[in-house]
Design a protein around this motif. Structure first.
Motif, short mmCIF file in Angstrom:
data_model
loop_
_atom_site.label_atom_id
_atom_site.label_comp_id
_atom_site.label_asym_id
_atom_site.label_seq_id
_atom_site.Cartn_x
_atom_site.Cartn_y
_atom_site.Cartn_z
N GLY A 243 -10.32 43.81 19.24
CA GLY A 243 -9.56 44.93 19.01
C GLY A 243 -8.71 44.72 18.46
O GLY A 243 -8.07 44.09 18.21
N ARG A 244 -7.59 45.63 19.27
CA ARG A 244 -6.57 46.23 18.72
C ARG A 244 -5.92 44.69 19.07
O ARG A 244 -4.03 44.30 18.79
N GLY A 245 -6.20 44.00 20.16
CA GLY A 245 -5.58 42.35 19.98
C GLY A 245 -5.26 41.70 19.22
O GLY A 245 -4.59 40.78 19.88
N ALA B 99 -15.97 45.11 16.01
CA ALA B 99 -15.06 45.72 16.37
C ALA B 99 -14.89 46.53 17.27
O ALA B 99 -15.82 47.57 17.41
N SER B 100 -13.86 47.22 17.62
CA SER B 100 -13.32 48.57 18.16
C SER B 100 -12.74 49.70 17.21
O SER B 100 -12.64 48.83 16.06
N ARG B 101 -13.28 50.46 18.03
CA ARG B 101 -12.65 51.65 16.76
C ARG B 101 -11.01 51.22 16.22
O ARG B 101 -10.90 52.41 15.44
N ASP C 94 -19.87 47.47 11.00
CA ASP C 94 -18.73 46.69 12.52
C ASP C 94 -18.14 46.80 13.86
O ASP C 94 -18.60 46.91 14.61
N GLN C 95 -18.69 48.36 13.51
CA GLN C 95 -18.05 49.28 15.44
C GLN C 95 -18.74 49.27 15.80
O GLN C 95 -20.10 49.99 15.94
N VAL C 96 -18.35 48.88 17.40
CA VAL C 96 -19.05 49.14 18.59
C VAL C 96 -18.57 50.33 19.26
O VAL C 96 -17.55 50.05 19.15
N GLY C 97 -19.71 51.27 19.64
CA GLY C 97 -19.32 52.23 20.73
C GLY C 97 -20.06 53.43 20.16
O GLY C 97 -20.61 53.31 19.40
N GLN C 98 -19.30 54.43 20.52
CA GLN C 98 -20.07 56.24 20.79
C GLN C 98 -20.00 56.46 19.61
O GLN C 98 -21.33 56.55 18.91
N THR C 99 -19.19 56.14 18.48
CA THR C 99 -19.38 56.58 17.47
C THR C 99 -19.18 55.41 16.07
O THR C 99 -19.22 55.63 15.04
N GLY C 100 -19.84 54.52 16.86
CA GLY C 100 -20.56 53.34 15.84
C GLY C 100 -21.45 52.56 16.40
O GLY C 100 -22.27 53.83 16.72
N ILE D 262 -9.51 43.62 23.23
CA ILE D 262 -10.28 45.42 23.73
C ILE D 262 -10.16 45.61 24.95
O ILE D 262 -10.12 45.12 26.25
N SER D 263 -9.62 46.80 24.69
CA SER D 263 -9.50 47.50 26.10
C SER D 263 -10.34 47.70 27.11
O SER D 263 -10.59 47.23 28.15
N GLY D 264 -11.97 48.77 26.77
CA GLY D 264 -12.94 48.62 26.77
C GLY D 264 -12.72 50.17 27.72
O GLY D 264 -12.52 50.70 28.36
N ILE E 143 -13.70 53.61 27.34
CA ILE E 143 -14.70 54.79 27.12
C ILE E 143 -15.57 54.76 26.36
O ILE E 143 -17.08 54.45 26.17
N GLN E 144 -15.71 54.80 25.27
CA GLN E 144 -16.31 55.00 24.14
C GLN E 144 -16.96 53.99 23.61
O GLN E 144 -17.44 53.18 23.33
N HIS E 145 -15.91 52.55 24.02
CA HIS E 145 -16.07 51.55 23.57
C HIS E 145 -17.20 50.79 24.42
O HIS E 145 -18.70 50.43 23.98
N LEU E 146 -16.81 51.13 25.92
CA LEU E 146 -17.96 50.64 26.28
C LEU E 146 -19.68 51.29 26.90
O LEU E 146 -20.81 50.66 26.32
N ILE F 161 -12.00 38.42 26.97
CA ILE F 161 -10.74 38.08 27.56
C ILE F 161 -9.57 38.97 26.60
O ILE F 161 -9.92 39.86 25.74
N ASN F 162 -8.88 39.15 27.86
CA ASN F 162 -7.89 40.20 27.29
C ASN F 162 -6.66 39.26 28.66
O ASN F 162 -6.69 38.69 29.70
N LYS F 163 -5.26 39.89 27.99
CA LYS F 163 -3.99 39.29 28.40
C LYS F 163 -3.86 40.37 29.73
O LYS F 163 -2.97 39.88 30.61
N GLY G 203 -5.95 36.32 29.74
CA GLY G 203 -4.76 35.47 28.82
C GLY G 203 -4.65 35.77 27.71
O GLY G 203 -4.95 36.86 27.10
N ASP G 204 -3.30 34.80 26.61
CA ASP G 204 -3.21 35.17 25.32
C ASP G 204 -4.66 34.14 24.57
O ASP G 204 -5.24 33.62 24.10
N LEU G 205 -5.42 35.84 23.25
CA LEU G 205 -6.15 35.31 22.68
C LEU G 205 -6.02 34.22 22.06
O LEU G 205 -7.02 33.90 21.38
N PHE G 206 -4.60 34.23 21.45
CA PHE G 206 -4.83 33.01 20.16
C PHE G 206 -4.45 31.74 20.35
O PHE G 206 -4.51 30.98 20.13
#
Ligand code: FAD
Lengths: 327, 248
Positions: A212-214, A239-241, A253-259, A272-274, A276-279, A291-293, A309-312
């Motif tokens: 995701g954007r992270g 990927a997230s939207r 590659d988009q996963v979610g309600q419009t993917g 990825i924050s999670g 509702i449309q992604h979930l 995995i999210n900080k 934690g930091d994905l990097f």
């Protein structure tokens, strides 16, 4: 009972994995209903060897329609051959994969037969002469269960849900006449672009690693690709939207309600924050790792396992450890 | 070029979906309804191609209850020229919806019929191909971009791991997914103009659904466990995936 029809999808002369799943699902229905499974594979020449294998998953008969005209998917050609087959052999239920091809083909077959169509089934049963179908609605926020009294029940099944299981039958291969004469089709596939057939699709991969954007920059998706590779060709990158809208990744590659809706055995959501449309697109995954900080990110509410934690820092370590495991 | 775009009124993607007392429908109270997001792509595509051609007409059609008029107004505000509401006491799905739409389209002049790839409420992805079958015209689904030239449409369609290029003879139908057509916002001017555009209402007779679905909630996912913080948690995570979940 007049048999269960199973469409065995192929590409470039090879059956796709989902063909085994469709036949497995058809076998279960046929056993419940006391009838036979008729698998049908259509494609260019060279398919019959591969098709012979379908007996292993429970096909009583495998019909192979080979034609140079079917080297590529022919929307009208496939529809006509299948509708003719169903009219001739009869069937109680017709199962297709909920893939790009299956989702294009199955509703046409249904409309031409004048019956309804239910897509993306995650559950199938035969009860009292009717096939019952469970399928997500509202992107999986609720599920609907329908007993289909019409015959045939035309259904597509979600890839990865009906695990292929061996249940050997004779699987006698017969060839199917697919000569459509001088049929003049209004829609013709003229070209197949990009990595078709090579790149594992998120909707089919047993492991999906989505970013995701992270990830902060499109170049950083290489961290996900390296991890996917460490899993040895069983993982796809999603990927997230937010990142698709930013142009970092293609919409496919988009996963979610419009993917895409995915149901892998393992889904790893990275940065990825999670929302509702992604979930909505991934909550039916068997196991979810986040995995999210941000320890408050909603993705942790659906994840089976999480690392804060930091994905990097986390991703390179993970790739290294997975490589060791797979070695 | 004359385009027809079929659109549906659906709950917003953010909406929390609650099952109504009858067990087979959803409780609409508190739910915001919107123009189906995939249909927005289709409306946008129709408008773009009309603009590129410098002429033509975009008609939006919906089958549903009276509230669908609002959804049609949204499409008019984006720039569609005219709208038709095929009014029924409920919004049908699948073949029942396709029959009503096909019957209306049959009597019209058109070059293109566009749909969203799917409606985000029933998730069927069926109406576009079904309408095309009933009309006997070619159709391709999941189109990200298309061009029109000399009575022919060239469409790019998403498939696993790539894209297919499909050539279609017009008139034809396309179902549109996210790709080249980023929906425009309706401007204030567009919203004002929409009020004056024709919105025809006609009664529709809808077949009873072949079967009624019983709705249920998916099993709640239990929030799992935070294995740890930072890269040092990785070995433990992989151990759990291997020995507990048994997925790797
Ligand atoms: C009509 C509609 C349809 C939609 N359809 C979809 C859809 O199909 N799919 C979809 O995904 N979304 C969809 N959305 C969008 C959705 O609402 C969210 O905006 C989107 O999912 C957010 O993407 P994201 O999680 O990548 O980004 P963000 O919400 O910005 O989240 C980024 C996350 O990364 C974490 N992060 C940042 N840096 C790091 C780091 N260094 N290490 C670890 N973690 C880090 C942050 O803590 C944050 O949780 C839709 C929205 C609408 C309105």
């Amino acid at each position: 009972m007049a048999g269960i029809f199973a469409f065995a999808e192929s590409r470039d002369g090879e059956l796709r994995k989902v063909a085994q799943e469709v036949v497995t699902a058809a076998r279960k229905l046929a056993d419940a209903a006391g009838t036979e499974v008729h698998a049908v594979a259509l494609g260019g020449s060279g398919l019959s060897g591969a098709a012979g294998e379908l007996g292993k998953y429970g096909a009583d008969k495998v019909f192979v329609g080979e034609s140079g005209a079917f080297d590529r998917y022919s929307p009208e050609g496939f529809t006509t051959v299948i509708v003719n087959f169903i009219k001739e052999h009869g069937c109680d239920a017709a199962l297709f994969p909920a893939t790009a091809l299956g989702k294009d083909l199955a509703p046409r077959v249904a409309a031409r037969l004048g019956v309804d169509y239910l897509s993306d089934a995650t559950g199938l049963d035969a009860e009292g002469g009717a096939v019952s179908v469970t399928r997500p609605r509202y992107a999986g926020k609720v599920f609907g269960k329908v007993a289909v009294s019409q015959k045939p029940a035309v259904i597509s099944i979600r890839p990865n849900v009906f695990q292929a299981a061996e249940s050997p039958k004779a699987g006698a291969v017969e060839s199917l006449d697919v000569d459509l004469g001088s049929a003049d089709f209004g829609a013709v596939v003229t070209e197949i672009k990009a990595a078709a057939g090579e790149k594992l699709d998120v909707s089919e991969a047993p492991i999906v690693i989505s970013g995701g954007r992270g990830l902060q920059d499109p170049a950083n998706f290489k961290l996900l690709e390296e991890l996917a590779e460490a899993f040895g060709g069983r993982a796809a990158v999603g990927a997230s939207r937010a990142v698709v809208d930013a142009g970092w990744r293609p919409h496919g590659d988009q996963v979610g309600q419009t993917g895409k809706t995915v149901a892998p055995t393992l889904y790893i959501a990275v940065g990825i924050s999670g929302a509702i449309q992604h979930l909505a697109g991934m909550r039916t995954s068997r196991y979810i790792v986040a995995i999210n900080k941000d320890p408050e990110a909603p993705i942790f509410k659906v994840a089976d396992y999480g690392i804060v934690g930091d994905l990097f820092q986390i991703l390179p370590r993970m790739t290294e450890e997975v490589k060791k495991l797979m070695a | 070029m004359k385009s027809i775009v079929c659109v549906k009124r659906v709950p917003d993607t953010e909406a929390r979906i609650r099952i109504a007392g009858d067990g087979s429908s959803i409780d609409p109270s508190g739910v915001k309804f919107v123009l189906n997001p995939y249909d927005e792509f289709a409306v946008e595509a129709a408008l773009k191609h009309k603009e590129a051609a410098g002429q033509g007409e975009v008609t939006v059609i919906s089958v549903g209850d009276a509230s669908s008029a609002e959804t049609l107004r949204t499409a008019l505000a984006m720039g569609a020229d005219a709208a038709v509401l095929l009014k029924a006491d409920r919004t049908p799905e699948g073949l029942a919806a396709a029959k009503v739409l096909a019957a209306e389209i049959e009597g019209r002049e058109y070059d293109l019929v566009l749909f969203g790839m799917k409606a985000i409420d029933d998730d069927l992805q069926a109406v576009g191909p079904m309408v095309a079958e009933l009309l006997g015209i070619p159709v391709v689904s999941a189109v990200t971009e298309f061009s029109v030239d000399n009575g022919k449409v060239t469409a790019h369609r998403e498939i696993e791991g790539g894209a297919e290029v499909v050539e279609l003879r017009m008139p034809c139908a396309l179902t549109i997914t996210k790709g080249a057509y980023e929906p425009r916002y309706a401007s204030l001017k567009g919203i004002m103009a929409a009020k004056k555009k024709p919105l025809e209402e006609k009664p529709a007779s809808v077949d009873a659904p072949a079967a009624q679905a019983t709705l249920s909630y998916p099993p709640e996912r239990q929030a799992g466990r935070i294995v740890g913080e930072g890269p040092d948690a990785v070995p433990e995570l992989l151990r759990l995936l291997r020995t507990e979940a048994k997925v790797i």
